[in-house]
Structure formats: structure tokens, C-alpha cells
Design an enzyme around this catalytic site. Structure first.
Site, PDB file in Angstrom:
ATOM      1  N   GLU A 159      47.700  25.903  51.979  1.00 46.83           N
ATOM      2  CA  GLU A 159      46.710  24.913  52.427  1.00 46.83           C
ATOM      3  C   GLU A 159      47.269  23.893  53.427  1.00 46.83           C
ATOM      4  OE1 GLU A 159      44.668  23.313  48.996  1.00 46.83           O
ATOM      5  OE2 GLU A 159      43.746  25.255  48.556  1.00 46.83           O
ATOM      6  N   GLU A 276      43.342  32.037  46.398  1.00 49.51           N
ATOM      7  CA  GLU A 276      42.910  31.170  45.298  1.00 49.51           C
ATOM      8  C   GLU A 276      41.396  31.124  45.306  1.00 49.51           C
ATOM      9  OE1 GLU A 276      44.334  27.156  45.226  1.00 49.51           O
ATOM     10  OE2 GLU A 276      46.394  27.720  45.772  1.00 49.51           O
TER      11      GLU A 276
END
Length: 509
Positions: A159, A276
Site C-alpha cells: 500500500e 488483501e
């Protein structure tokens, strides 16, 4: 209205749902509770890969700088890495390698994320970072073999489009990190898989810019990755968070986004990994523990494989410490299992999927139908999950006509979780929410976590069996239909159980 399931398959049921599962930070895998939980998950579900943060963070102890002869040197130590990956492979699961976070001895700053303080700054030395990546990957190849490690995707960071996970969310700095890392991986072996950018929802421009950068620079990209969550702003309470949720279809839309964005580019055909996904992105949201959650995610598991090559549930168990050590067995953790292996309803959704057949017969808005090579037909059905907070539907009915073959009857085994069954969270609440359940209470909670199971014989007419499945509140049910080969002896009569004479008509069934 009854849905007629086709006799023949429309294809294979994609296994994207089990390709990978998420985990807490790397060194947590050294703990007994973690390994006991993963062993249970692998026995009953059987994921192929496992991905988590912290491989290169201080807790794993890989990067060990020291001074000798007046010069800075670095030892790369794999003591914990070997123990963890050995345990994974012994349990039948392979790493999905994430390169991160930054070792403190190599970091250019002191910004960290999580309670365990993973450093999220660029390297102070790009040369030393490349050496760290190269040494780590080379060690894996040397220890586990090239053919094996070529099956492990290697993802660069996590991220980077969020300031919490990459200093200033600096896209150019991430592109440099990716380029240096990808070339370091490929120097070990060109056949190893490397990819990124592992972005979080909400910054989709990053994927487009990443593709442009990779093509312009000729940087290797063997897969692309992103994350998917559907929760809104956090309403904080002590030791927890509550959030609104978008409909589950929002997850499927996010799964589909990378292929849509990359269409017509040189990266259009590379695999897409959702590394995810979950409803909430918080590890302390009670929604994760509920029957609602299983019903909410059922349509995602049923259809997600049409949109991405994998989608990794975050995470397999609650041995997880991003916001600190959990203060109760049910605390809203991401896991399919709590600490001490109490199964949540969503665990059973995955266990049900693991019992589905290989051939896809039908998929609808509330059901999935498959068949295996032995002729067993499996039906996964779920009640609707309303994210607006309206009353849960009780009595939702799924009516199907399913093909069985030449048998005159079928054996039906039905397993269900709902608000009333297979819901250990509800049992824990009724117990008074004990923070440290005693041994006997843990036994009760594990029993309460088991699905309700029923069985019956189903008549078959014209090669078909009719199913009328009435579902309780937030119920997810698995029906397994096996053609019956009747071997009852001709002298059987139930009256004989009590020593009585056979019924009218003499001996028979």
C-alpha cells in the site's frame, strides 16, 4: 420459481478464493497458537499461499549491519525466515512473498506503522536495499530450490499509495523501489515472479501510473496487485471500531478494476492478484466475528474467480497485532479463527467452499452449484445480507432442480451456519463476553462454533432432485447430494429392531 440447474458443466470452478490467505506479521508464525491455527485451516480448507508483512522488518532479523575494520558491513541472517517457511511448507502452504518493511538499520527516516513499528521510509542506500533483496531471494532459492521458489509470487511493498505505509505516499520513490527490487529479484533468476504495486482502494490512478512507468522503463512486471475493502469512516469506541459497509458487490467491482484499467496496455494479460480483501480494513471491527459477515462474503467467494486470478482473505487467524495485543477472544479481528482456534462463521464459508466440486454447474445471486468426478453435487446457498441495518431476512428460500443421474434417490447432507447455528460470537455474547474464557468455556465456544448438520434421503425423478432450501437469518448452507447405491438386504424390516415380526406383506423394507 424453481431454477433448473443444467445437466452439464459450464467450466471449472475457479480456485482463486484459495490461492492465497493473509497473515499477521512474519515472525508471529513462530508462535504455537499461530501454527496450531494454520494447521487446522490447512486440514479443513487448504490454502495454496500465505502473505503477510514484515519479512524484512527488524522482528525477522534478516538485515544485521555491523562495523568491522573501520567499514560498515551487513550480515544477512535467515534464522527466523527458515523456521517460518519450513513450518509453512510442512503444512502444505507456500509463501506469497512481500518485500517489506524497511529494516531500521537501512531506513532513511524513523516513520513507522502499527503497534510493532514497521518502518515505512525509503532505504538510506539503494545499493544496500538491492543487496538485501538479492541476498534474501538467493537464500530462498538455495534452500528450497529454484523450481519451488519460481511458484512463489514476490510482491514489492504494501500500500505505497497511503502515507501510513510509505513516506509521503511518494509515487516516484515507490517506482524507484519497485525497479531496484524487481531487477534484484531477476538477477537471481529471470523466471522468478515479481509484481506490485499492492495499492489500497481509493487511489486507482496509481495502477495506471505504475503501468505507464513499467512500460516506459521496461521494468519486469509478472503480475499486478491491489487490495479491496468496503468499509466507511471509523466510529471509535474503546478497544474497537464500527463502520458502515458498502454492498458486497463493491468488492467484486474492485476485483475487476485492474483488468479494466490495464486493458489495451502491455500489462493487459498479466495475472491480477487481490493480495488483501475483507469487509472492514480494521482489525478491531466486530463485524468480522458475525454470521452476517459469512452471508455478506458468500457471493464474493462464489463469483470473484471470474474477475481476478486470486483474492486473499485478510487474515486466516487472529494472532495479529497491528493495533496491539487483542484484549478478548472476540475483538473484531480479521481472522477466520480467533485465538485458541474458535471458528467464526466466515471460517465455515471457506470450509464449505473447500468441499465443493470441481465442475461448475450453475451460479446465481444466492447460490452456487458444482459437481465432482464421483457425481456428488454440492450446493452453496446464502441468505441476503442487508448493509443498511434492516432486519435480517428469515425464511429466504432457494428452489433448485439439480441433476443427479440414474439413481432413484440421493443422500443429502446439509451443513449450516447462521445467527442461530455455528455462531460462537453469539454464544460468547450470551456468556457475558468473558475476556479470558476458562477451559470449559472454550470447549463450549468451540462446540457452539460447529455448523448445524442434518441429513435425509431425497427422491430422484427423471435424473433430477428438487431442493427447497429455506434459510434462517444470515444463513450460509452447504448441501451435498450423493447418488445412492442401495445395498439394503431383502430381509430388512424396521420392526425387527424391537424383536417383532415383519410387517404386513412379509419380509421386506
Amino acid at each position: 420459481m424453481r431454477t433448473v440447474v443444467p445437466d452439464g458443466p459450464s467450466g471449472r470452478l475457479p480456485e482463486a478464493w484459495r490461492f492465497c490467505v493473509g497473515t499477521g506479521r512474519f515472525d508471529l508464525a513462530l508462535r504455537r497458537d499461530y501454527q496450531d491455527s494454520l494447521a487446522l485451516v490447512q486440514r479443513e480448507i487448504g490454502f495454496r499461499h500465505i502473505r503477510g508483512h514484515g519479512l524484512l522488518s527488524d522482528g525477522a532479523g534478516v538485515h544485521r549491519p555491523y562495523e568491522h575494520g573501520g567499514a560498515r558491513r551487513v550480515r544477512h541472517s535467515f534464522t527466523y525466515v527458515d523456521q517460518v517457511i519450513d513450518a509453512y511448507l510442512d503444512l502444505g502452504i507456500r509463501p506469497f512473498v512481500e518485500l517489506g518493511f524497511m529494516p531500521s538499520g537501512l531506513a532513511s527516516g524513523d516513520q513507522t506503522v502499527f503497534w510493532w513499528q514497521g518502518n515505512v521510509t525509503p532505504p538510506a542506500s539503494w545499493r544496500e536495499w538491492a543487496e538485501l533483496v538479492r541476498a534474501t531471494v538467493a537464500h530462498l532459492v538455495d534452500r528450497y530450490g529454484l523450481d519451488e521458489v519460481r511458484t512463489w509470487p514476490i510482491e514489492v511493498w504494501n500500500e505505497p499509495n497511503l502515507k501510513d505505509f510509505w513516506q509521503d505516499a511518494d509515487r516516484d520513490a515507490y517506482h524507484r523501489l519497485y525497479e531496484v527490487s524487481a531487477y534484484a529479484v531477476k538477477e537471481v533468476d529471470a523466471g522468478l515472479q515479481v509484481g506490485g504495486p499492492a495499492i489500497s482502494p481509493g487511489s486507482d490512478e496509481w495502477m495506471v501510473r505504475f503501468a505507464e512507468f513499467a512500460v516506459e522503463r521496461g521494468v519486469p512486471v509478472d503480475f499486478v496487485s491491489r487490495h479491496a475493502y468496503t468499509s466507511g469512516p471509523a466510529q471509535h469506541v474503546p478497544f474497537g471500531v464500527h463502520q458502515t459497509l458498502a454492498p458486497a458487490s463493491g468488492l467484486l467491482e474492485q476485483f475487476a478494476t485492474p483488468r479494466r484499467q490495464l486493458a489495451g496496455t502491455p500489462l493487459a494479460d498479466v495475472p491480477v492478484h487481490i493480495t488483501e480483501f475483507n469487509s472492514s480494513y480494521r482489525p478491531d471491527n466486530p463485524i468480522h466475528d458475525t454470521a452476517f459477515h459469512a452471508a455478506y462474503l458468500a457471493p464474493v467467494l462464489a463469483a470473484g474467480g471470474e474477475l481476478a486470478d486470486s483474492f486473499s482473505y485478510w487474515t486466516f487467524c487472529d494472532v495479529f497485532e497491528e493495533v496491539g495485543i487483542p484484549a478478548a477472544p472476540f475483538h473484531g479481528g480479521f481472522g477466520l479463527l480467533t485465538h485458541r482456534q474458535i471458528k467464526k462463521p466466515t471460517y465455515h464459508l471457506y470450509a464449505f467452499m473447500a468441499r465443493m466440486g470441481e465442475d461448475l454447474l450453475a451460479r446465481g445471486e444466492d447460490h452456487l452449484v458444482t459437481r465432482d468426478a464421483a457425481g456428488r453435487v454440492t450446493v452453496l446457498a446464502w441468505a441476503p445480507a442487508d448493509v443498511t441495518g434492516g432486519p435480517a431476512v428469515d425464511g429466504h428460500t432457494v428452489r433448485l432442480s439439480v441433476p443427479i443421474g440414474n439413481a432413484s434417490s440421493a443422500f443429502e447432507l446439509r451443513s449450516s451456519v447462521s445467527e442461530e447455528h455455528g455462531n460462537a460470537w453469539a454464544a460468547w455474547c450470551e456468556m457475558g463476553r468473558p475476556l479470558s474464557p476458562r477451559s470449559g468455556q472454550l470447549d463450549v465456544l468451540r462446540e457452539a462454533a460447529e455448523p448445524a448438520r442434518t441429513h435425509r434421503g431425497v427422491p430422484v425423478f427423471g435424473g433430477r432432485a428438487d431442493l427447497d432450501l429455506t434459510l434462517g437469518r444470515h444463513e450460509v448452507t452447504l448441501v451435498e447430494l450423493t447418488p445412492v447405491v442401495d445395498e439394503t438386504p431383502p430381509w430388512w424390516d424396521e420392526r425387527r429392531l424391537l424383536g417383532l415380526e415383519p410387517g404386513p406383506g412379509g419380509e421386506g423394507r
